[in-house]
Scaffold this active site. Structure first.
Site, short mmCIF file in Angstrom:
data_model
loop_
_atom_site.label_atom_id
_atom_site.label_comp_id
_atom_site.label_asym_id
_atom_site.label_seq_id
_atom_site.Cartn_x
_atom_site.Cartn_y
_atom_site.Cartn_z
N LYS A 78 0.84 -1.20 0.00
CA LYS A 78 0.00 0.00 0.00
C LYS A 78 0.87 1.25 0.00
CE LYS A 78 -3.81 2.12 2.64
NZ LYS A 78 -4.64 1.99 3.85
N SER A 153 -9.63 1.91 3.03
CA SER A 153 -8.79 2.67 2.13
C SER A 153 -7.79 1.83 1.34
CB SER A 153 -8.01 3.73 2.92
OG SER A 153 -7.16 3.12 3.87
N SER A 177 -9.75 -0.36 7.22
CA SER A 177 -9.20 -0.28 5.86
C SER A 177 -8.50 -1.52 5.33
CB SER A 177 -8.23 0.89 5.77
OG SER A 177 -8.96 2.07 5.63
N1 GLN Z 1 -12.86 4.27 6.49
C1 GLN Z 1 -12.23 4.70 7.69
C2 GLN Z 1 -11.82 6.16 7.55
O1 GLN Z 1 -12.12 6.73 6.57
C3 GLN Z 1 -11.07 3.84 8.02
C4 GLN Z 1 -9.86 4.17 7.25
C5 GLN Z 1 -8.71 3.31 7.63
O2 GLN Z 1 -8.88 2.28 8.30
N2 GLN Z 1 -7.53 3.74 7.23
O3 GLN Z 1 -11.23 6.72 8.39
#
Ligand code: GLN
Length: 479
Positions: A78, A153, A177
């Protein structure tokens, strides 16, 4: 049909000289060349580094030397993880040309174990999002349905593995994410306990929540990647000294008699009926394997989203203060210092990142700190207590990973709150610091993958890997 490689498959292929690591690497780059333009899963490729590593592995094979555990395994990283010499953008314009001078510990450990790093994967900007639509470099598509999101994400890392463009990948999970895109793309995806994996070299979003973890095609490979990246690192004082169990020895232990908690609070309003149906079937399967379901309550679940979005934005607003046009990445010139800050941050950050910085700065500001941030921390403690209480009665907790299967691209972008609700089942475990895994659990209405989530107590990774492996072996993915 492209062949699905596993870590064992690569190892056997290399040892029996059926394929060389160089050929395998080339094969994966060909796959990427064919599919990435439409999927948009990779943002950067690192062929030089990949082939150099592949050649090293091939030399070991030629010399008849023992192979390291991940020898020749093509992996994707990532783009929030630092990679020496490879652009690391965090999905943001502000870091468009940033090339880190060092590797994140997790990346370094993968390479030391023989893995071949193919490139960097697309993600929501600074890992903020649930659909990958917040990337400055365009959304990733879901390999199961090209008009749908892969989740976020870590959407690129999930899509790359699901589409056969990597054998495994690393993502990061702050509020879901890793697990949510794993669910939406139909592959196993795991976040270890907070402190299990060093965060050194992970570009911070919310430091008290950020975790690094694997995506792969099966639970055994997830365990092998976690094994490689776990363990104390002097460069991250929050990484634990607790010994890392040998997960491969643990995963095939019997699950009969395990008590699995079913929190009714997670099966309330907002849960898609197709998802609910599959999760109920998943629980039936666990029962058939000899697990005993126990009804449990997690009474503070309703406050989890609000708590998460207070704490995560507060931490983000201070972590992202470093992008000031002086030290990293983009600078937009202006005659005054304040003007330079404004122009740089205005041009470099996307709308969701700006929203989070504003929210985070607000909840930390004098006068509001006690009402929001401090209260958030107190509720976080209560949510963690819900988990500790539950684990006095059960060995693991079973929930859906996401309330809905993959949604259509563009469907939720105009409503941030709707998007935040995608994390309703994942943020609790993030706030509590416990490990969680998402497993493929059939397809909603025969089409889109559904994810079943297992939580374990802190450092209870062996237990949930065991359950996950048994579930997978019993055919959970095609329930
Ligand atoms: N969807 C969550 C956010 O927008 C989690 C993101 C993540 O785990 N990096 O913060």
């Amino acid at each position: 049909m492209t062949m699905t490689w596993t870590i064992d498959g690569v190892r056997e292929g290399l040892a029996a000289k059926k394929i060389s690591a160089r050929e395998l690497t080339g094969d994966f780059y060909k796959r990427i060349e064919t599919r990435n333009a439409e999927l948009n899963a990779y943002l950067a490729l690192s062929p030089q580094r990949a082939y150099a590593q592949a050649d090293k592995m091939d030399a070991l094979v030629a010399a008849g030397k023992p192979l390291p555990p991940l020898a020749g395994v093509p992996v994707a990283i990532k783009d929030v993880l630092s990679t020496r010499g490879i652009t690391t953008t965090c999905g943001s314009k502000i870091l468009e040309h940033y090339v880190p001078p060092y590797d994140a510990t997790a990346v370094k450990r993968l390479e030391e174990a023989g893995a071949v790093i193919l490139g960097k994967t697309n993600c929501d900007e600074f890992a903020m999002g649930s659909s990958n639509e917040n990337s400055a470099y365009g959304p990733v598509k879901n390999p199961h349905a090209m008009d749908r999101v892969p989740g976020g994400s870590s959407g690129g890392s999930a899509a790359a593995v699901a589409a056969g463009l990597a054998v495994a990948s690393l993502g990061t999970d702050t509020g879901g994410s890793i697990r949510q895109p794993g669910a939406l793309c139909g592959i196993p995806a795991m976040m270890g306990s907070y402190g299990r994996v060093s965060r050194y070299g992970l570009i911070a979003f919310a430091s008290s929540l950020d975790r690094i973890g694997p995506f792969a095609n099966n639970v055994k490979d997830v365990a092998a990647i976690l094994q490689t990246i776990a363990g104390r690192d002097a460069n991250d004082s929050t990484s634990t000294t607790a010994p890392v169990p040998t997960y491969a020895d643990e995963i095939s232990k019997p699950v009969k008699g395990m008590r699995i908690g079913i929190p009714r609070d997670y099966f309330a309003e907002g849960l898609d009926s197709g998802v609910r149906d599959k999760i109920e079937k998943g629980i039936e399967l666990l029962k058939k394997l000899g697990c005993e379901p126990v009804d449990i309550r997690m009474p503070h679940t309703d406050y989890a989203i609000a708590t998460y979005y207070i704490i995560a934005t507060a931490e983000a607003s201070s972590n992202l203060a470093r992008y000031d046009g002086v030290r990293y990445g983009l600078r937009v010139d202006d005659p005054t210092l304040l003007g330079m800050y404004r122009k740089t941050r205005g041009a470099g950050f996307g709308p969701e990142v700006k929203r989070r910085i504003v929210l985070g700065t607000y909840v930390l500001s004098a006068g509001y700190y006690d009402a929001y941030y401090l209260k958030g921390q107190k509720v976080r403690a209560l949510i963690a207590q819900d988990f500790r209480d539950a684990f006095t009665k059960v060995d693991a907790i079973v929930t859906p990973t996401s309330p809905v299967p993959a949604f259509k691209l563009g469907e939720r972008t105009s409503d941030p709150l709707q998007m935040y609700l995608a994390d309703i089942y994942t943020v609790t475990g993030s706030l509590a610091g416990v490990p969680g895994i998402s497993l493929p659990c059939g397809r909603s209405c025969g089409k889109l993958p559904v994810g079943l989530q297992l939580f374990g107590p802190a450092f209870g990774e062996p237990r949930i890997l065991q359950l996950a492996h048994a579930f997978e072996q019993a055919g959970g993915a095609s329930i």
